[in-house]
Design an enzyme around this catalytic site. Structure first.
Site, PDB file in Angstrom:
ATOM      1  N   GLY A  93       0.825  -1.207   0.000  1.00  0.00           N
ATOM      2  CA  GLY A  93       0.000   0.000   0.000  1.00  0.00           C
ATOM      3  C   GLY A  93       0.858   1.255   0.000  1.00  0.00           C
ATOM      4  O   GLY A  93       0.515   2.255  -0.646  1.00  0.00           O
ATOM      5  N   ASP A 314      -0.084   0.037  13.265  1.00  0.00           N
ATOM      6  CA  ASP A 314       0.351  -1.284  12.790  1.00  0.00           C
ATOM      7  C   ASP A 314       0.540  -2.281  13.927  1.00  0.00           C
ATOM      8  O   ASP A 314       0.710  -3.479  13.687  1.00  0.00           O
ATOM      9  CB  ASP A 314       1.653  -1.152  11.993  1.00  0.00           C
ATOM     10  CG  ASP A 314       1.437  -0.414  10.680  1.00  0.00           C
ATOM     11  OD1 ASP A 314       0.296  -0.413  10.173  1.00  0.00           O
ATOM     12  OD2 ASP A 314       2.404   0.173  10.166  1.00  0.00           O
ATOM     13  N   ARG A 345      -8.180  -6.286   9.724  1.00  0.00           N
ATOM     14  CA  ARG A 345      -7.483  -6.727  10.943  1.00  0.00           C
ATOM     15  C   ARG A 345      -8.384  -6.753  12.175  1.00  0.00           C
ATOM     16  O   ARG A 345      -7.953  -7.280  13.207  1.00  0.00           O
ATOM     17  CB  ARG A 345      -6.221  -5.878  11.181  1.00  0.00           C
ATOM     18  CG  ARG A 345      -5.099  -6.237  10.229  1.00  0.00           C
ATOM     19  CD  ARG A 345      -3.804  -5.514  10.542  1.00  0.00           C
ATOM     20  NE  ARG A 345      -2.785  -5.895   9.561  1.00  0.00           N
ATOM     21  CZ  ARG A 345      -1.734  -5.154   9.233  1.00  0.00           C
ATOM     22  NH1 ARG A 345      -1.554  -3.973   9.813  1.00  0.00           N
ATOM     23  NH2 ARG A 345      -0.860  -5.574   8.348  1.00  0.00           N
ATOM     24  N   ARG A 389       1.584  -9.155   9.378  1.00  0.00           N
ATOM     25  CA  ARG A 389       1.529  -8.824  10.810  1.00  0.00           C
ATOM     26  C   ARG A 389       0.647  -9.791  11.586  1.00  0.00           C
ATOM     27  O   ARG A 389       0.878 -10.039  12.767  1.00  0.00           O
ATOM     28  CB  ARG A 389       1.074  -7.374  11.006  1.00  0.00           C
ATOM     29  CG  ARG A 389       2.053  -6.378  10.365  1.00  0.00           C
ATOM     30  CD  ARG A 389       1.944  -4.996  10.940  1.00  0.00           C
ATOM     31  NE  ARG A 389       2.536  -4.017  10.053  1.00  0.00           N
ATOM     32  CZ  ARG A 389       3.849  -3.763   9.954  1.00  0.00           C
ATOM     33  NH1 ARG A 389       4.710  -4.407  10.696  1.00  0.00           N
ATOM     34  NH2 ARG A 389       4.297  -2.852   9.098  1.00  0.00           N
TER      35      ARG A 389
HETATM   36  C1  S3P Z   1       2.592   3.810   6.436  1.00  0.00           C
HETATM   37  C2  S3P Z   1       1.469   4.388   6.949  1.00  0.00           C
HETATM   38  C3  S3P Z   1       0.401   3.638   7.618  1.00  0.00           C
HETATM   39  C4  S3P Z   1       0.865   2.257   8.050  1.00  0.00           C
HETATM   40  C5  S3P Z   1       1.625   1.552   6.960  1.00  0.00           C
HETATM   41  C6  S3P Z   1       2.837   2.357   6.543  1.00  0.00           C
HETATM   42  C7  S3P Z   1       3.591   4.652   5.775  1.00  0.00           C
HETATM   43  O1  S3P Z   1      -0.676   3.472   6.718  1.00  0.00           O
HETATM   44  O2  S3P Z   1      -0.230   1.473   8.451  1.00  0.00           O
HETATM   45  O3  S3P Z   1       2.054   0.279   7.398  1.00  0.00           O
HETATM   46  O4  S3P Z   1       4.724   4.183   5.542  1.00  0.00           O
HETATM   47  O5  S3P Z   1       3.262   5.807   5.467  1.00  0.00           O
HETATM   48  P1  S3P Z   1      -1.850   4.557   6.598  1.00  0.00           P
HETATM   49  O6  S3P Z   1      -1.264   5.810   6.116  1.00  0.00           O
HETATM   50  O7  S3P Z   1      -2.822   3.987   5.599  1.00  0.00           O
HETATM   51  O8  S3P Z   1      -2.434   4.658   7.977  1.00  0.00           O
END
Ligand code: S3P
Length: 433
Positions: A93, A314, A345, A389
């Protein structure tokens, strides 16, 4: 099926956890859009960060990797080239959303796709805010990948964020860097600020107001390659912090862990639950860093609210596991973001805790967990559901079992921690007194 180990004698020893995932992604991205050489030490060579590296290679960025050391030869953002093929985001993501911000202002078209889990995750939360700067990003009718990014000339904006997300914020910052006038981004709640810190290190001018939520981006900076020392990932250390707290007779030291306050929610949670934990801060030029020592203790319950969430987002599966061992009832609320992670989750954590015989109530925005000192395990077959995770949380839970449990889809851990099971084995034979 992987056989999970138990830890009847506890966990002992010191460990340096892999490099921070968020910082590793950003180091590759900033190196790729800067002029000159960027050297990254202690890079996390997990699947997600390798997806980022491969994406920039496909856009013409040259790099070399030797284990945890990566060298990026950047020629500036204007040197990025249209990739010959659609870019594969894998499970990541962060790669997807941050790249959308970078690619929104290029003068070419890019297609992005991902694996089955990533293609279910919401992307409109990025494309819609980016459209305020003039970006044009096409998604499926469900607002998911595959995406087509039609690069555009971008304009500065003043944008109030609707979700507390560092990924969305970072995409906006990357787009704002390419705009014709300055931008202001206002966060819903403060989230991890690695993008802002690292961009300033590379020569940008990003100001965060004292409210920690208002970010001003000056466009078109001259970015110059840097050396980046990636600290240990607190999100990876968190598995062993949890194990050290809940597995009887344990004492573990995690070394050189990132202690950026936007990420240390798990430490606050452990302290509030009465964990036996010490922090030794280390000198650093970059983000805060330290060694953390934890030993077993009986935990108290905890109540987590919406404003606590970003700093522990996380680690919430682990908070649920800690709560499952506490004396009393804990709650996690305001955590609906968990529903759109690599798995839902809330659903997957509830399913796994129930297998341990823990009483959990599922809520739309979290869960209520009745802790107990002894679990009554009723299903030996744990499952990561393909979520790194969740798989590692299962392996930590299994340490406390009275017999070896099994884990389906264990290889998912390579997304953020390829050496996880080896590091766990080391602590089973460790000797930190
Ligand atoms: C992250 C932001 C978080 C986190 C992901 C990494 C990042 O996601 O959960 O594991 O590196 O910017 P969200 O921005 O969707 O909360």
């Amino acid at each position: 099926m992987k056989k999970l180990v138990t830890a009847p004698h506890g966990l002992h020893g010191s460990l340096t956890v892999p490099g921070d995932k968020s910082i590793s992604h950003r180091a590759v991205m900033l190196g790729s859009i800067s002029q000159g050489k960027t050297v990254i030490h202690h890079f996390l060579a997990g699947d997600d960060c390798l997806s980022t590296l491969a994406a920039f290679n496909a856009m013409g960025v040259k790099s070399e990797r030797d284990g945890e050391t990566v060298i990026i030869y950047g020629n500036g953002i204007d040197a990025l080239k249209e990739p010959a093929q659609p870019l594969d985001m894998g499970n990541s993501g962060t790669t997807t959303r941050l790249l959308m911000g970078i690619l929104a202002g290029r003068d070419f078209e890019t297609r992005l796709f991902g694996d089955a889990s990533l293609q279910k995750r919401p992307m409109k939360r990025v494309s819609e805010p980016l459209s305020h700067l003039g970006a044009r990003i096409e998604l499926t009718d469900n607002g998911t990948l595959p995406a087509t990014i039609h690069g555009q000339k971008l304009h500065g904006t003043h944008y109030q964020m609707q979700v507390a997300s560092a990924q969305v914020k970072s995409a906006l910052i990357f787009a704002a860097l390419q705009a014709d006038t300055p931008s202001t981004i206002i966060e819903k709640l403060p989230t991890r600020n690695h993008t802002e810190i690292m961009l300033n290190q590379f020569g940008a001018n990003i100001e965060t107001a004292t409210d920690q939520k208002t970010i001003r981006v000056v466009p078109k900076p001259e970015l110059t390659g840097q050396t980046v020392e990636v600290p240990g990932d607190i999100s990876s250390a968190a598995f062993f912090l949890t194990a050290g707290a809940i597995v009887a007779n344990s004492r573990i030291r995690l070394e050189r862990v990132n202690l950026n306050p936007t990420r240390t929610g798990i430490i606050t949670v452990l302290q509030k639950m009465g964990a036996d934990l010490q922090i030794e801060a280390l000198p650093t030029d970059g983000e805060p860093l330290g060694n953390i020592t934890i030993a077993t203790s009986q935990l108290k319950p905890i109540q987590i609210e919406a404003e606590d969430i970003p700093a522990v987002i996380d680690e919430l599966p682990l908070v649920a596991l800690l709560a499952a061992c506490a004396d009393g009832t804990s709650s996690i609320r305001g955590a609906e973001e968990l529903r759109v992670k690599e798995t839902d989750r809330i659903q997957t954590v509830v399913a796994e805790l129930r297998k341990l015989g823990v009483e959990v109530e599922e809520l739309t925005d979290g869960m209520i967990i009745k802790g107990r000192r002894q679990w009554a395990i009723n299903n030996d077959q744990l499952d990561s559901y393909g979520d790194h995770r969740i798989g590692m949380m299962d392996a930590v839970a299994a340490l406390k079992a009275d017999r070896p449990l099994q884990l389906a889809n264990a290889d998912a851990v390579s997304v953020s921690y390829p050496g996880f099971f080896q590091d766990l084995e080391r602590l089973l034979g460790g000797d930190l007194a």
